[in-house]
Scaffold this motif. Structure first.
Motif, short mmCIF file in Angstrom:
data_model
loop_
_atom_site.label_atom_id
_atom_site.label_comp_id
_atom_site.label_asym_id
_atom_site.label_seq_id
_atom_site.Cartn_x
_atom_site.Cartn_y
_atom_site.Cartn_z
N ASP A 99 0.83 -1.21 0.00
CA ASP A 99 0.00 0.00 0.00
C ASP A 99 0.86 1.25 0.00
O ASP A 99 0.55 2.25 -0.67
CB ASP A 99 -0.93 0.02 1.22
N ALA A 100 1.96 1.21 0.78
CA ALA A 100 2.85 2.37 0.87
C ALA A 100 3.51 2.65 -0.47
O ALA A 100 3.66 3.80 -0.88
CB ALA A 100 3.92 2.12 1.94
N VAL A 101 3.90 1.57 -1.18
CA VAL A 101 4.52 1.75 -2.50
C VAL A 101 3.47 2.22 -3.51
O VAL A 101 3.73 3.08 -4.34
CB VAL A 101 5.19 0.45 -2.97
N MET A 102 2.28 1.64 -3.44
CA MET A 102 1.19 2.07 -4.34
C MET A 102 0.87 3.55 -4.18
O MET A 102 0.65 4.27 -5.14
CB MET A 102 -0.07 1.24 -4.07
N GLU A 103 0.87 3.98 -2.92
CA GLU A 103 0.61 5.39 -2.64
C GLU A 103 1.70 6.27 -3.25
O GLU A 103 1.43 7.34 -3.80
CB GLU A 103 0.57 5.60 -1.12
N GLY A 104 2.92 5.79 -3.20
CA GLY A 104 4.05 6.56 -3.73
C GLY A 104 4.00 6.76 -5.22
O GLY A 104 4.43 7.79 -5.73
N ILE A 105 3.46 5.79 -5.93
CA ILE A 105 3.48 5.88 -7.40
C ILE A 105 2.52 6.96 -7.92
O ILE A 105 2.57 7.35 -9.08
CB ILE A 105 3.17 4.51 -8.03
N HIS A 106 1.66 7.48 -7.05
CA HIS A 106 0.73 8.55 -7.44
C HIS A 106 1.32 9.94 -7.20
O HIS A 106 0.66 10.94 -7.49
CB HIS A 106 -0.59 8.41 -6.67
N GLN A 107 2.55 10.01 -6.68
CA GLN A 107 3.16 11.32 -6.45
C GLN A 107 3.37 12.04 -7.78
O GLN A 107 3.78 11.41 -8.76
CB GLN A 107 4.50 11.16 -5.72
N VAL A 139 -7.93 2.14 -6.56
CA VAL A 139 -7.19 3.38 -6.30
C VAL A 139 -6.46 3.92 -7.54
O VAL A 139 -5.74 4.92 -7.47
CB VAL A 139 -6.17 3.20 -5.14
N GLY A 140 -6.61 3.23 -8.67
CA GLY A 140 -6.05 3.75 -9.93
C GLY A 140 -4.58 3.46 -10.13
O GLY A 140 -3.90 4.18 -10.89
N ASP A 141 -4.07 2.38 -9.51
CA ASP A 141 -2.64 2.08 -9.66
C ASP A 141 -2.28 1.66 -11.08
O ASP A 141 -1.20 2.00 -11.58
CB ASP A 141 -2.24 0.97 -8.68
N GLU A 142 -3.16 0.93 -11.72
CA GLU A 142 -2.87 0.48 -13.09
C GLU A 142 -2.77 1.68 -14.03
O GLU A 142 -1.93 1.71 -14.93
CB GLU A 142 -3.91 -0.52 -13.56
N ASP A 143 -3.62 2.67 -13.82
CA ASP A 143 -3.54 3.90 -14.64
C ASP A 143 -2.22 4.63 -14.40
O ASP A 143 -1.61 5.16 -15.33
CB ASP A 143 -4.71 4.83 -14.32
N ALA A 144 -1.80 4.65 -13.12
CA ALA A 144 -0.55 5.32 -12.77
C ALA A 144 0.63 4.61 -13.43
O ALA A 144 1.54 5.26 -13.97
CB ALA A 144 -0.37 5.34 -11.25
N ILE A 145 0.61 3.28 -13.43
CA ILE A 145 1.68 2.51 -14.08
C ILE A 145 1.68 2.77 -15.58
O ILE A 145 2.72 2.95 -16.21
CB ILE A 145 1.53 1.01 -13.77
N MET A 146 0.48 2.80 -16.17
CA MET A 146 0.37 3.04 -17.63
C MET A 146 0.96 4.40 -18.03
O MET A 146 1.43 4.57 -19.14
CB MET A 146 -1.10 2.97 -18.06
N SER A 147 0.92 5.36 -17.09
CA SER A 147 1.45 6.69 -17.41
C SER A 147 2.95 6.67 -17.68
O SER A 147 3.50 7.61 -18.25
CB SER A 147 1.14 7.67 -16.26
N PHE A 148 3.63 5.57 -17.26
CA PHE A 148 5.08 5.45 -17.50
C PHE A 148 5.38 4.66 -18.78
O PHE A 148 6.55 4.42 -19.09
CB PHE A 148 5.76 4.76 -16.31
N TYR A 149 4.33 4.28 -19.49
CA TYR A 149 4.50 3.38 -20.65
C TYR A 149 5.53 3.92 -21.66
O TYR A 149 6.41 3.19 -22.11
CB TYR A 149 3.15 3.16 -21.33
N LYS A 150 5.43 5.19 -21.98
CA LYS A 150 6.29 5.76 -23.02
C LYS A 150 7.77 5.84 -22.61
O LYS A 150 8.65 5.84 -23.48
CB LYS A 150 5.80 7.14 -23.42
N ILE A 151 8.02 5.92 -21.31
CA ILE A 151 9.42 6.05 -20.89
C ILE A 151 10.02 4.72 -20.41
O ILE A 151 11.17 4.68 -19.99
CB ILE A 151 9.60 7.12 -19.79
N LEU A 152 9.25 3.62 -20.50
CA LEU A 152 9.77 2.32 -20.05
C LEU A 152 11.06 1.91 -20.78
O LEU A 152 12.00 1.43 -20.15
CB LEU A 152 8.71 1.23 -20.21
N PRO A 153 11.15 2.07 -22.13
CA PRO A 153 12.41 1.70 -22.80
C PRO A 153 13.62 2.47 -22.24
O PRO A 153 14.70 1.92 -22.10
CB PRO A 153 12.14 2.05 -24.26
N PHE A 154 13.39 3.76 -21.94
CA PHE A 154 14.48 4.56 -21.37
C PHE A 154 14.86 4.05 -19.98
O PHE A 154 16.04 3.86 -19.66
CB PHE A 154 14.08 6.04 -21.29
#
Length: 432
Positions: free
Chosen positions: A340-348, A397-412
């Motif tokens: 939960d603590a890590v999930m909360e962090g990814i929304h920063q 809580v929208g964690d999957e959406d938050a992860i998807m927001s990094f999709y374009k920079i994953l190769p980097f």
């Protein structure tokens, strides 16, 4: 024009050669204060092989007494330890050889002849050597018992506490991959820890250092684990210390940005996190006490995430290490609130690349473990239920959406060599 710390230190070191004994002590006092003010980068720049060789030459040419050089070198070693700086410069310098000869020679003298010099030499050597890789067994058999004897002092006055703290700090710097015979330390370190549990006779720093020395030995000797877990109750002690230290830290102060000296209690928290992570890397014994430790670390992360980047990193990295260890039940990690603590962090809204990588790697590890099918029907049913709960929570809580927001920079992110982040977005989703 203001002279920076490193230039001032170099100037004072050169000045030592041309000063009287009384002046040298004053100069060393100023140099020690400069050492305390150095950051990690300055520490690495200043404490070089050339510096140690210069000090050795000054001792050889009688421009600096051995006693005064020890006053300076003890502070150098302590500074490196407290700032968690690993510096290998001492390994290849001529001063190391001088110290080794002096230690062996002093040890051969009758006990009581000049034990203080032997203790000082051993403490300096332990704090500076970093690794025992090329240290002889003869040296190790002198170093460990000598410092352990100091660590066993039982008087509770302030001066003795300082001596014991310094001895245990020196021992705590012995690397976890260094092999030390159990006969040289086990009986004594158990006595040191159990004495403190009964009498509260060590400083917080000393107690943490005692545990760090013992936990680091586990890497080479699995037989220590039963003593650590069931006899000395590492989990219980780590939890209590983290909770008490966390209450005493002023989390509203930003020590890093303001350039102020880090609060001692915050520094000890960093060391406890480091020690607990070392335990997680080697452990095969697990009990309910460790779930409570995770609870405490979740609270530390919650307090540190605004103003203490290093402690936040330490907490998250520790959770990653725990998730990777198959002996740690994934449900225990989730029950503690770590996920939960890590999930909360990814929304920063703002995160640097390092912390994004750690968050994503944590999700990837959790996802993989929740997808591992069990042979036992009951365990398999538990796994499916747990996977469902985690998925529902992430969706809510929208964690999957938050992860998807990094999709374009994953190769980097995947190209940053010191992180093992997959560029495949599906690996971060529990339901895929």
């Amino acid at each position: 024009m203001e002279i920076n710390v490193t230039d001032r230190f170099t100037y004072l070191l050169d000045k030592l050669k041309y000063s009287s004994n009384a002046e040298q002590k004053q100069i060393i006092e100023e140099m020690n204060e400069l050492i305390d003010d150095m950051g990690e980068v300055e520490t690495e720049i200043v404490f070089t092989t050339e510096l140690f060789d210069k000090i050795e030459l000054m001792i050889e040419e009688k421009n600096l007494s051995l006693e005064d050089s020890i006053l300076l070198l003890k502070r150098v070693g302590r500074c490196s330890m407290l700032k968690l700086v690993t510096n290998y410069s001492f390994v290849n310098c001529s001063l190391r050889k001088r110290f080794e000869k002096l230690i062996i020679d002093e040890d051969k003298k009758k006990e009581g002849e000049d034990q203080k010099l032997l203790i000082d030499l051993c403490e300096c050597y332990l704090m500076l050597i970093v690794s025992f890789k090329n240290v002889s067994k003869e040296m190790i058999s002198v170093l460990i018992p000598c410092i352990m004897k100091v660590a066993l002092y039982k008087e509770e006055n302030e001066e003795t506490q300082k001596e014991v703290e310094m001895a245990l700090l020196a021992l705590s710097y012995v690397e976890k991959y260094d092999e030390i015979e159990k006969e040289l330390f086990l009986k004594d370190i158990k006595e040191i820890i159990t004495n403190h549990q009964k009498r509260n006779n060590l400083t917080r720093f000393a107690y943490q250092a005692a545990w760090q020395f013992l936990i680091y030995r586990l890497c080479r000797d699995e037989s220590l684990e039963d003593i650590i877990v069931n006899e000395l109750h590492f989990g219980r002690e780590a939890r209590r210390e983290l909770e008490e230290l966390s209450r005493s830290v002023d989390w509203k102060r930003n020590y890093e940005e303001k350039g102020e000296k880090e609060a001692k209690d915050a520094l000890i928290i960093k060391r406890w996190l480091q020690t607990f992570e070392s335990y997680l890397e080697s452990c095969e014994l697990w009990n309910e006490e460790y779930v409570e430790v995770f609870n405490s670390i979740v609270q530390v992360l919650s307090s540190a995430k605004v103003n203490n980047r290093e402690i936040s990193y330490g907490c998250i990295h520790l959770f990653m290490t725990a998730a990777e260890n198959s002996f740690i039940k994934i449900e225990d990690l989730l029950k503690s609130g770590a996920a939960d603590a890590v999930m909360e962090g990814i929304h920063q809204p703002t995160m640097d690349n390092d912390i994004i990588c750690m968050y994503l790697e944590f999700f990837e590890i959790i996802s993989l473990r929740l997808k591992e099918k069990k042979d036992d029907e009951i365990e398999e049913a538990k796994r499916k239920e747990l996977k469902k709960k985690v998925f529902e929570k992430m969706e809510e809580v929208g964690d999957e959406d938050a992860i998807m927001s990094f999709y374009k920079i994953l190769p980097f992110l995947a190209s940053i060599k010191y992180f093992f982040v997959s560029s495949n977005i599906k690996y971060y989703f529990v339901n895929v």
